[in-house]
Scaffold this motif. Sequence first.
Motif, short mmCIF file in Angstrom:
data_model
loop_
_atom_site.label_atom_id
_atom_site.label_comp_id
_atom_site.label_asym_id
_atom_site.label_seq_id
_atom_site.Cartn_x
_atom_site.Cartn_y
_atom_site.Cartn_z
N MET A 9 0.93 -0.90 0.12
CA MET A 9 0.37 -0.16 0.27
C MET A 9 1.10 0.78 -0.04
N ILE A 10 1.84 1.41 0.43
CA ILE A 10 2.82 2.53 0.98
C ILE A 10 3.57 2.13 -1.00
N ALA A 11 4.72 1.01 -0.87
CA ALA A 11 5.57 1.25 -1.63
C ALA A 11 5.07 2.40 -3.11
N ASP A 12 6.16 2.53 -3.22
CA ASP A 12 6.26 3.19 -5.18
C ASP A 12 5.08 4.04 -5.19
N TYR A 13 5.13 4.93 -3.46
CA TYR A 13 3.78 5.88 -4.08
C TYR A 13 2.39 5.25 -3.87
N LYS A 176 -11.88 1.83 -6.68
CA LYS A 176 -11.25 1.09 -7.87
C LYS A 176 -9.28 1.99 -7.63
N ALA A 177 -8.91 2.60 -6.37
CA ALA A 177 -8.23 2.41 -6.01
C ALA A 177 -7.75 1.26 -5.94
N CYS A 178 -8.11 0.80 -5.44
CA CYS A 178 -7.82 -0.09 -4.21
C CYS A 178 -7.46 -1.10 -5.28
N ASP A 179 -8.63 -1.57 -6.15
CA ASP A 179 -8.44 -2.58 -7.00
C ASP A 179 -7.45 -2.34 -8.00
N LYS A 180 -7.18 -1.13 -7.98
CA LYS A 180 -5.61 -0.68 -9.17
C LYS A 180 -4.41 -1.75 -8.58
N ILE A 181 -4.12 -1.14 -7.15
CA ILE A 181 -3.40 -1.68 -6.31
C ILE A 181 -3.59 -3.19 -5.97
N ARG A 182 -4.67 -3.70 -6.30
CA ARG A 182 -4.19 -5.47 -5.72
C ARG A 182 -4.11 -5.69 -7.34
N ASN A 183 -4.80 -5.38 -8.40
CA ASN A 183 -4.16 -5.66 -9.65
C ASN A 183 -2.31 -5.82 -10.39
N THR A 184 -1.91 -4.90 -9.32
CA THR A 184 -0.18 -4.77 -9.64
C THR A 184 -0.23 -5.43 -8.88
N THR A 185 -0.01 -5.11 -7.46
CA THR A 185 1.01 -6.46 -6.46
C THR A 185 0.47 -7.40 -6.35
N TYR A 186 -0.81 -7.80 -7.32
CA TYR A 186 -1.53 -9.17 -6.88
C TYR A 186 -1.63 -9.87 -5.97
N ASN A 187 -2.12 -9.15 -5.10
CA ASN A 187 -2.29 -9.27 -3.64
C ASN A 187 -3.44 -8.18 -2.95
N ALA A 188 -4.67 -9.28 -3.19
CA ALA A 188 -6.12 -8.94 -3.29
C ALA A 188 -6.36 -8.50 -1.49
N TRP A 189 -5.90 -9.21 -0.18
CA TRP A 189 -6.97 -9.12 0.59
C TRP A 189 -6.85 -7.55 1.28
N ILE A 190 -4.72 -7.35 1.33
CA ILE A 190 -4.76 -6.07 1.89
C ILE A 190 -5.55 -4.53 1.63
N PRO A 191 -5.26 -4.54 0.02
CA PRO A 191 -6.22 -3.31 -0.45
C PRO A 191 -7.67 -3.54 -0.10
N LEU A 192 -7.93 -4.62 -0.02
CA LEU A 192 -8.97 -4.43 -0.50
C LEU A 192 -10.15 -4.63 0.93
N LEU A 193 -9.51 -4.77 2.21
CA LEU A 193 -9.56 -4.65 3.41
C LEU A 193 -8.60 -3.17 3.87
N THR A 194 -8.30 -2.98 3.36
CA THR A 194 -7.87 -1.25 3.40
C THR A 194 -8.99 -0.33 3.09
N CYS A 195 -9.58 -0.68 1.44
CA CYS A 195 -10.43 0.05 1.52
C CYS A 195 -11.53 -0.27 1.86
N ALA A 196 -12.29 -1.97 2.95
CA ALA A 196 -13.32 -2.17 4.13
C ALA A 196 -13.16 -0.71 4.25
N ALA A 197 -12.08 -0.85 5.50
CA ALA A 197 -11.49 -0.07 6.64
C ALA A 197 -11.51 1.66 6.45
N ILE A 198 -11.31 2.19 5.41
CA ILE A 198 -11.48 3.38 5.10
C ILE A 198 -13.18 4.19 5.15
#
Length: 221
Positions: A9-13, A176-198
Amino acid sequence: MFQKFFDVMIADYRWLVVLRGLGWTLVISICAILIGTILGCIFALLKISKNKIFQRVSSVYTTVIRGIPMATQLMIFYFVVFSPLGVNNTILVAIIAFGINSGAYCTEIFRAGIQGVSVGQMEASRSLGLTWWKSMRKVIMPQAFKTILPTYTSEFITLIKETSVASFIAVVDLQKACDKIRNTTYNAWIPLLTCAAIYLCLTLGLTKIFAAVEKKMAHKE
């Protein structure tokens, strides 16, 4: 765990992508609720008027808008209404679409609040020489507002959550922003849970704010 979160979520801005998405979510939600509030007031007054045509227009508006899913309405506005006119600003289309949708629900909220005030209040204010409009503005509306505030709060919170479908027309909102991160990092649970938390923080924060406003109004009364 923290290192994994940082890498995703943080790396690469990537946090800037989330921040921009959150910003657009708030912009769409706030502008839409303002439009919805204005439309709700107008159509609520039309619905309680004695003019049958005004009543029918308001009823058609609320029935049609509330009967069609928000995602479908959004795509109709973008692909059927605005695209043929050369309007390709997805943010503007999203604000208008969500605003019109919110207006239908606000119409029923305001109508119920106004009709919940005793008829004697209007009769008393008119007997004191106030016009119908002044009676509504100075006597009926203030009382109705206190009644509808909890439901109005729920509408605003629901609207914020519904903006997650704005990505259907390529709006890069929070979802959509969190979904883009999910597609870029191939990690689903961290972006989606972060989105849900926000989203959860947004809704809980708004609930606390409106509860404080309601409590303050009750204290003044």
